[in-house]
Motif scaffolding. Structure first.
Motif, PDB file in Angstrom:
ATOM      1  N   LYS A   1       5.390 -12.412  -2.046  1.00  0.00           N
ATOM      2  CA  LYS A   1       6.622 -12.351  -1.365  1.00  0.00           C
ATOM      3  C   LYS A   1       7.383 -13.356  -1.568  1.00  0.00           C
ATOM      4  O   LYS A   1       7.106 -14.642  -1.317  1.00  0.00           O
ATOM      5  CB  LYS A   1       6.319 -11.922   0.033  1.00  0.00           C
TER       6      LYS A   1
ATOM      7  N   ASN B   1      -2.273  -2.306   5.179  1.00  0.00           N
ATOM      8  CA  ASN B   1      -2.791  -0.979   5.978  1.00  0.00           C
ATOM      9  C   ASN B   1      -2.543   0.289   5.069  1.00  0.00           C
ATOM     10  O   ASN B   1      -3.657   1.051   5.024  1.00  0.00           O
ATOM     11  CB  ASN B   1      -1.875  -1.032   7.162  1.00  0.00           C
ATOM     12  N   GLU B   2      -1.543  -0.066   4.621  1.00  0.00           N
ATOM     13  CA  GLU B   2      -0.865   1.277   3.365  1.00  0.00           C
ATOM     14  C   GLU B   2      -2.039   1.226   2.297  1.00  0.00           C
ATOM     15  O   GLU B   2      -2.528   2.251   2.108  1.00  0.00           O
ATOM     16  CB  GLU B   2       0.299   0.886   2.853  1.00  0.00           C
TER      17      GLU B   2
ATOM     18  N   TYR C   1      -6.226  -7.780  14.005  1.00  0.00           N
ATOM     19  CA  TYR C   1      -6.292  -6.572  12.784  1.00  0.00           C
ATOM     20  C   TYR C   1      -7.725  -6.604  12.219  1.00  0.00           C
ATOM     21  O   TYR C   1      -7.790  -5.884  11.314  1.00  0.00           O
ATOM     22  CB  TYR C   1      -5.430  -6.834  11.562  1.00  0.00           C
TER      23      TYR C   1
ATOM     24  N   HIS D   1      -5.244   3.061   3.418  1.00  0.00           N
ATOM     25  CA  HIS D   1      -5.060   4.382   3.436  1.00  0.00           C
ATOM     26  C   HIS D   1      -4.905   4.988   2.108  1.00  0.00           C
ATOM     27  O   HIS D   1      -5.453   6.304   2.204  1.00  0.00           O
ATOM     28  CB  HIS D   1      -3.782   4.777   4.329  1.00  0.00           C
TER      29      HIS D   1
ATOM     30  N   TYR E   1       0.468  -7.172   6.958  1.00  0.00           N
ATOM     31  CA  TYR E   1      -0.143  -6.186   7.376  1.00  0.00           C
ATOM     32  C   TYR E   1       0.146  -4.781   7.173  1.00  0.00           C
ATOM     33  O   TYR E   1      -0.666  -4.010   6.900  1.00  0.00           O
ATOM     34  CB  TYR E   1      -0.220  -6.414   9.108  1.00  0.00           C
ATOM     35  N   SER E   2       1.272  -4.451   7.201  1.00  0.00           N
ATOM     36  CA  SER E   2       1.834  -3.319   6.903  1.00  0.00           C
ATOM     37  C   SER E   2       1.398  -2.694   5.271  1.00  0.00           C
ATOM     38  O   SER E   2       0.881  -1.695   4.995  1.00  0.00           O
ATOM     39  CB  SER E   2       3.634  -3.168   6.808  1.00  0.00           C
ATOM     40  N   LEU E   3       1.702  -3.756   4.366  1.00  0.00           N
ATOM     41  CA  LEU E   3       1.024  -3.763   3.168  1.00  0.00           C
ATOM     42  C   LEU E   3      -0.378  -3.386   3.021  1.00  0.00           C
ATOM     43  O   LEU E   3      -1.024  -2.626   2.467  1.00  0.00           O
ATOM     44  CB  LEU E   3       1.220  -4.672   2.316  1.00  0.00           C
TER      45      LEU E   3
ATOM     46  N   ARG F   1       4.127  -9.251   9.823  1.00  0.00           N
ATOM     47  CA  ARG F   1       4.715  -7.666   9.801  1.00  0.00           C
ATOM     48  C   ARG F   1       4.380  -6.951   8.299  1.00  0.00           C
ATOM     49  O   ARG F   1       3.937  -5.956   8.053  1.00  0.00           O
ATOM     50  CB  ARG F   1       6.049  -7.509  10.370  1.00  0.00           C
ATOM     51  N   PHE F   2       4.901  -7.916   7.203  1.00  0.00           N
ATOM     52  CA  PHE F   2       5.008  -7.448   5.945  1.00  0.00           C
ATOM     53  C   PHE F   2       3.569  -7.336   5.312  1.00  0.00           C
ATOM     54  O   PHE F   2       2.978  -6.461   4.897  1.00  0.00           O
ATOM     55  CB  PHE F   2       5.772  -8.534   4.957  1.00  0.00           C
TER      56      PHE F   2
END
Length: 240
Positions: free
Chosen positions: A123, A43-44, A65, A47, A39-41, A36-37
């Motif tokens: 992380k 993806n951001e 993904y 963008h 992929y979220s990173l 989760r961490f």
């Protein structure tokens, strides 16, 4: 593997040609670990115009993904040779976003350091884990769960609307203005000398935030942003 590498390099060239020009820096980053961490990173960063290579040992996650990220690959990055074949040593940034496998996190970080990747983020799942990563030489260590927990604790237990703590015991807080600073210019209220904080922004209901000056008059119900040492902004926010 050879066919994959050829395809990956070709797609990298094609993708970079499509990206907007954003200064002279290298906009490539490898994100290792697509939980989760991670992929979220990733993806951001996508963008924001970065060329992202997402890596994980879990085939299911990589397939999930593959359409969302610039490039993905199934790879065991505890193997330094796998990183080299994927060209990660050519990147200027890499993020080790591996979750609970501390040993894998340490091994991957060591491989990136050995490959001399200039900017390595990792992380950590505990403060001890973070200390090990720092001793290895990782440039930036983040503890997202701990930092989020500390932030929410501040919000739950006080009058703060938002709380961000930085290094050196320094924090930024958004809070409803205490009565002691309302109805007079900030310069005259002597907030900095009396309470050790600096008011940097003010927001009135229905209006946007504006920068605060010595002439700014804070009104009852205004939301203010203050900075200062953590304990001083905490005490200030509790004045009511």
């Amino acid at each position: 593997m050879a066919n994959y590498l050829h395809s990956l390099r070709r797609r990298r060239r094609e993708r970079r040609a499509e990206l907007p020009v954003r200064g002279t820096g290298d906009q490539r980053v490898a994100v290792i670990g697509l939980g989760r961490f991670g992929y979220s990173l990733a993806n951001e960063l996508m963008h924001r115009g970065w060329d992202v290579l997402g890596l994980d040992t879990d085939t299911r996650l990589v397939q999930k993904y593959s359409d969302a990220l610039t490039h993905t690959a199934v790879a065991d990055c505890t193997d330094g040779e796998a990183l080299r074949q994927l060209g990660v040593h050519e990147f200027t940034s890499a993020v080790v976003a591996i979750g609970t496998d501390v040993e894998a996190s340490i091994l991957v970080s060591s491989n990136l350091l050995e490959a001399k990747v200039p900017n390595i983020w990792a992380k950590a799942v505990s403060r001890q884990h973070g200390q090990i990563l720092e001793r290895l030489g990782v440039h930036h260590v983040v503890l997202p769960e701990h930092e989020a927990g500390e932030r929410v604790a501040h919000l739950v237990t006080g009058r703060m609307l938002d709380f961000i703590e930085f290094d050196d015991d320094y924090a930024l807080v958004k809070t409803v203005a205490p009565d002691i600073v309302t109805g007079m210019p900030l310069g005259r209220s002597q907030v900095r000398s009396k309470y050790g904080v600096t008011v940097v922004g003010v927001k009135r209901p229905g209006e946007d935030f504006t920068y605060a000056t010595a002439e700014t008059v804070v009104q009852k119900g205004d939301v203010i942003v203050v900075t200062g040492k953590t304990h001083t902004v905490e005490s200030f926010a509790e004045l009511g």
